[in-house]
Design an enzyme around this catalytic site. Structure first.
Site, mmCIF file in Angstrom:
data_model
loop_
_atom_site.group_PDB
_atom_site.id
_atom_site.type_symbol
_atom_site.label_atom_id
_atom_site.label_comp_id
_atom_site.label_asym_id
_atom_site.label_seq_id
_atom_site.Cartn_x
_atom_site.Cartn_y
_atom_site.Cartn_z
ATOM 1 N N ASP A 102 4.365 3.181 94.430
ATOM 2 C CA ASP A 102 3.339 2.218 93.055
ATOM 3 C C ASP A 102 2.901 1.741 93.885
ATOM 4 O OD1 ASP A 102 6.000 1.739 92.516
ATOM 5 O OD2 ASP A 102 6.602 2.558 90.961
ATOM 6 N N GLU B 71 2.381 1.520 85.846
ATOM 7 C CA GLU B 71 2.641 0.398 85.115
ATOM 8 C C GLU B 71 3.091 1.153 83.392
ATOM 9 O OE1 GLU B 71 5.685 -1.203 84.422
ATOM 10 O OE2 GLU B 71 5.529 -1.678 86.877
HETATM 11 ZN ZN ZN Z 1 8.307 -0.678 88.289
#
Ligand code: ZN
Length: 428
Positions: free
Chosen positions: A87, A157
């Site tokens: 990510d 997120e």
């Molecule tokens: Zn995270």
């Protein structure tokens, strides 16, 4: 498989040496990423950097694959297709670590507010380990066969990134993975260790909004009104019995009312109250039962207060959802075996599932049913951990403004284990 394992034992030293060489590069990258964090859906510079790293390592690069996500493919002969995901997004947190590479960045969030930004969830480490792993595997190309499909994913997120990449055709436009793996750092584990869960690892997340209606009026004339504050209060208390009375104690579920708003001032009975809930779960059938119980309890509270059918509460389940992350037991078992050769059995901890969410689960929920494994990567300096534990204290958690991982050790362990996994699975 036996042949692979024998050879793997012989080349684990080489993996460790190459991973060690790549650690310095990955650490420098990590410091740079840490100083330049970007919020979810705003990962422009970060994505450009990831694309550049993929290019340097010899991958075919696709930029802006669903928003800012970047996909890289490295074909290296006939063999398994392995997906590695990192990510990229940071959080609206003002850093307080005092590190010499602290972030002093600010940005405008989606509501138009100017906020400080920090990599307070370790995604800077995830990207650095991912880059170091890719560079290690590109260098050790002669020792494995197959295809690497790697993704630097936006907006973990907000739980949007994984779903968008899949909807945009990640598994149609690129080879379908036989296995998918990712890391998340874990401050509750020492750097140098990994944590494995051979089954459910992260909970599914659903959000629910309840609008409770009533009949508003003067606070001095309650008999002329139907008070939604009282109805909402009953709903909040009765929701507590879903987990305690309606769901098996063996099925983990959370029902949290995190927000409740109604009314403007003391002497006015409002005509509505809004509530926001977060639900956490592991089994689809259980969460369906929980949602129908929320509807039943909300309706019943309204009926009890004397409201007609048209004023029953609206219970809306958000379409954005994060499914549970269910680690494939077989893949997790393989990772356990490979990691044991690379970092030693003592450095692998079996950890309990958590009730937080992670959108990585979506990679395993498509019709292709790709076996996935999310690995916890220990991130707290071992000496610091020992002294904290001696004082009965805990390390700073994820999302803390003080989050201070043991960067080099965490990165090196991450590269060693992930490169080892790929060579273990795809070893010649
Ligand atoms: Zn995270």
């Amino acid at each position: 498989m036996a042949g692979y394992t024998t050879l793997f034992a012989q080349i684990s030293d080489m993996i460790n040496i190459e991973a060690h060489k790549q650690t310095e590069y990955a650490y420098e990258l990590c410091k740079d990423l840490h100083q330049n964090p970007e919020l979810s859906f705003q990962e422009i510079e970060t994505a450009a950097r990831m694309a550049a790293e993929l290019g340097k390592a010899g991958f075919e690069v696709t930029k802006n694959f669903s928003g800012n996500s970047v996909v890289g493919v490295l074909k290296n002969g006939e063999g398994p297709v392995i997906l590695l995901r990192t990510d990229m997004d940071a959080l609206p947190v003002k850093e307080k670590t005092g590190l010499d590479f602290s972030s002093d960045k600010t940005s405008t969030d989606k509501d138009g507010n100017e906020v400080s930004v920090m990599h307070a969830c370790g995604h800077d480490i995830h990207m650095s380990v991912w880059t170091g792993t890719i560079r290690t595997l590109a260098t050790l190309k002669d020792y494995w066969k197959g295809t690497l499909v790697v993704i630097a994913q936006q907006a973990e997120e907000f739980s949007g990134g994984a779903g968008e990449a899949i909807e945009a055709g990640l598994f149609r436009k690129f080879p379908v993975p036989d296995y998918a793996m990712a890391y998340h750092i874990n401050p509750e584990l020492e750097a140098g260790k990994i944590g494995l869960v051979k089954g459910p690892v992260f909970a599914g997340v659903k959000s629910v909004e309840i609008t409770v209606y009533g009949k508003g009026g003067h606070g001095a004339y309650p008999e002329k009104c139907i008070d939604p504050v009282v109805i909402a209060s009953r709903i909040v208390l009765n929701l507590q019995t879903i987990v305690s009375r309606e769901v098996s104690p063996l099925d983990p579920v959370v029902v949290t009312v995190g927000s409740i708003h109604g009314g403007t001032q003391a002497n006015i009975i409002p005509d509505q109250v809004k509530m926001k809930l977060t639900l956490r779960y592991y089994k689809d059938e259980v969460i369906e039962k929980v949602i129908s119980a929320i509807k039943r309890i909300s309706d019943a509270a309204a009926v009890m207060a004397g409201l007609d059918e048209e004023l029953l509460p609206d219970v809306v389940v958000s379409p954005v959802e994060t499914p549970p992350v269910l680690n494939d037991p077989e893949l997790s078992g393989k990772i356990n075996d490979f990691a044991a050769r690379i970092i030693g059995e003592d450095s692998i901890e079996e950890v309990s599932p958590a009730m937080v969410g992670e959108d990585f689960g979506k990679y395993g929920r498509t019709p292709e049913r790709v076996p996935i494994c999310l690995i916890w990567l220990g991130s707290t300096n071992p000496e610091l951990m020992a002294s904290l534990r001696a004082e009965g204290k805990e390390p700073f958690p994820l999302h803390s403004p003080f989050l201070n991982p043991d960067y080099q050790n965490t990165i090196e362990t991450g590269i060693r284990v992930m490169a080892g996994n790929v060579i273990g699975i795809a070893g010649k």
